[in-house]
Design a protein around this motif. Structure first.
Motif, short mmCIF file in Angstrom:
data_model
loop_
_atom_site.label_atom_id
_atom_site.label_comp_id
_atom_site.label_asym_id
_atom_site.label_seq_id
_atom_site.Cartn_x
_atom_site.Cartn_y
_atom_site.Cartn_z
N ALA A 139 0.87 -1.11 0.08
CA ALA A 139 -0.01 -0.17 -0.01
C ALA A 139 0.75 1.26 -0.05
CB ALA A 139 -0.94 -0.04 1.36
N ARG A 140 2.21 1.01 0.40
CA ARG A 140 3.11 2.38 0.28
C ARG A 140 3.81 2.30 -0.92
NH1 ARG A 140 5.42 -0.39 5.11
NH2 ARG A 140 7.44 0.03 4.13
N LEU A 141 3.51 1.70 -2.14
CA LEU A 141 4.31 1.65 -2.99
C LEU A 141 4.39 2.96 -3.59
CD1 LEU A 141 6.11 -0.09 -5.17
CD2 LEU A 141 3.65 -0.49 -6.35
N LYS A 142 5.40 3.52 -4.16
CA LYS A 142 5.33 4.57 -4.61
C LYS A 142 6.52 4.69 -6.03
CE LYS A 142 5.28 8.02 -0.86
NZ LYS A 142 5.96 9.13 -0.36
N ARG A 143 6.17 5.63 -6.92
CA ARG A 143 6.89 5.92 -8.14
C ARG A 143 7.79 6.84 -7.89
NH1 ARG A 143 6.54 3.37 -12.90
NH2 ARG A 143 4.30 3.17 -12.60
N CYS A 144 9.08 6.89 -8.22
CA CYS A 144 10.03 8.14 -8.14
C CYS A 144 9.47 9.20 -8.61
CB CYS A 144 11.45 7.68 -8.80
SG CYS A 144 12.67 8.98 -8.43
N ALA A 145 9.70 10.56 -7.70
CA ALA A 145 9.12 11.68 -8.20
C ALA A 145 9.89 12.37 -9.26
CB ALA A 145 8.90 12.51 -6.84
N PRO A 155 8.74 3.18 0.49
CA PRO A 155 9.40 4.01 1.34
C PRO A 155 9.44 3.58 2.75
CG PRO A 155 7.41 4.81 0.66
CD PRO A 155 7.58 3.67 -0.04
N ALA A 156 10.61 3.60 3.38
CA ALA A 156 10.61 3.33 4.75
C ALA A 156 10.19 4.73 5.66
CB ALA A 156 11.92 2.93 5.22
N HIS A 157 10.39 5.79 5.17
CA HIS A 157 9.85 7.22 5.61
C HIS A 157 9.12 7.68 4.74
CE1 HIS A 157 9.92 11.41 6.88
NE2 HIS A 157 10.49 10.83 7.96
N GLN A 161 10.79 10.63 -1.44
CA GLN A 161 10.23 11.07 -2.80
C GLN A 161 10.91 10.30 -4.03
OE1 GLN A 161 9.85 15.26 -3.37
NE2 GLN A 161 10.45 15.46 -1.38
N TRP A 162 12.24 9.87 -3.87
CA TRP A 162 13.05 9.34 -4.91
C TRP A 162 13.58 7.75 -4.78
CZ3 TRP A 162 14.67 14.13 -2.23
CH2 TRP A 162 14.23 15.24 -2.91
N CYS A 163 13.50 7.27 -6.00
CA CYS A 163 14.13 5.91 -5.89
C CYS A 163 15.39 5.71 -5.22
CB CYS A 163 14.36 5.40 -7.15
SG CYS A 163 15.37 6.27 -8.52
N GLY A 169 17.41 11.83 -6.22
CA GLY A 169 17.43 12.91 -5.26
C GLY A 169 18.55 13.80 -5.38
N ASN A 170 19.63 13.37 -5.71
CA ASN A 170 20.83 14.49 -5.73
C ASN A 170 20.68 15.55 -7.07
OD1 ASN A 170 23.39 15.50 -5.20
ND2 ASN A 170 24.27 14.36 -6.89
N ARG A 171 20.00 14.82 -8.13
CA ARG A 171 19.86 15.44 -9.59
C ARG A 171 18.59 16.69 -8.87
NH1 ARG A 171 18.54 11.12 -13.49
NH2 ARG A 171 16.42 11.76 -12.82
N ALA A 172 17.77 16.43 -8.22
CA ALA A 172 16.66 16.97 -7.87
C ALA A 172 17.19 18.39 -6.96
CB ALA A 172 15.52 16.22 -6.91
#
Length: 186
Positions: A139-145, A155-157, A161-163, A169-172
């Protein structure tokens, strides 16, 4: 080997699906499959050796079926019956039988699969997909933002937002920094 290294560290079934980043397939050849299997060696109980084209095809089918089910779940849709059937077919092509063995002090049950090495690998990966898909954590499954990323993660947290912090994350963060400094110089 591909310049892009496979993203690992998520549940095995997600790591498999994540071998298809945008405009790439990190399992395009038996050699790439062997590389990915090496990265996953601690999680796989049976070594495959050098994969053949047929092994690669079986693994890619499981990946496609798993991806189809995950995509449906992400969009609150019913998973495609063909994808569910495909996962079940992969499992039944090399069923696991729990064999009893004496370890010197007690009985232990060890799963063993019949079938070709590729069928056994595909069945193991299909089992991993079934485990993931039936876990309440799905139910927590996400696609990278990130706009140009299709990777999936659990996500554990809740604010993640990012894979990967190192990839997207660094690119963003760099893009936000650039935008802030561009705005102050204009």
């Amino acid at each position: 080997m591909s310049e892009l290294e496979p993203l690992i560290g998520e549940p095995l079934a997600l790591d498999l699906v994540n071998t298809r980043p945008v405009d790439a397939d990190l399992l395009a050849t038996p050699e790439q499959l062997a590389h990915w299997l090496g990265l996953q060696a601690e999680r796989l109980t049976e070594p495959l050796g050098q994969p053949a084209r047929a092994d690669l095809a079986a693994v890619r089918e499981v990946r496609d079926h798993t991806a189809a089910v995950l995509d449906a779940l992400l969009h609150d849709r019913r998973p495609p019956a063909a994808a569910l059937r495909g996962l079940a077919d992969a499992q039944s092509a090399a069923p696991a039988i729990r064999r009893l063995r004496w370890d010197g002090t007690a009985l232990a049950a060890t799963p063993q699969r019949s079938g070709t090495p590729g069928a056994r690998l595909a069945a193991t990966l299909a089992d991993a997909a079934v485990d993931l898909l039936t876990d309440p954590a799905i139910a927590r499954l996400k696609r990278c933002a990130a706009d140009d990323c299709v990777m999936l993660f659990l996500p554990a947290h809740p604010r993640r937002q990012w894979c990967s912090p190192e990839r997207c994350g660094n690119r963003a963060r760099v893009a936000r920094y650039y935008q802030r400094h561009k705005a102050t110089t204009n």
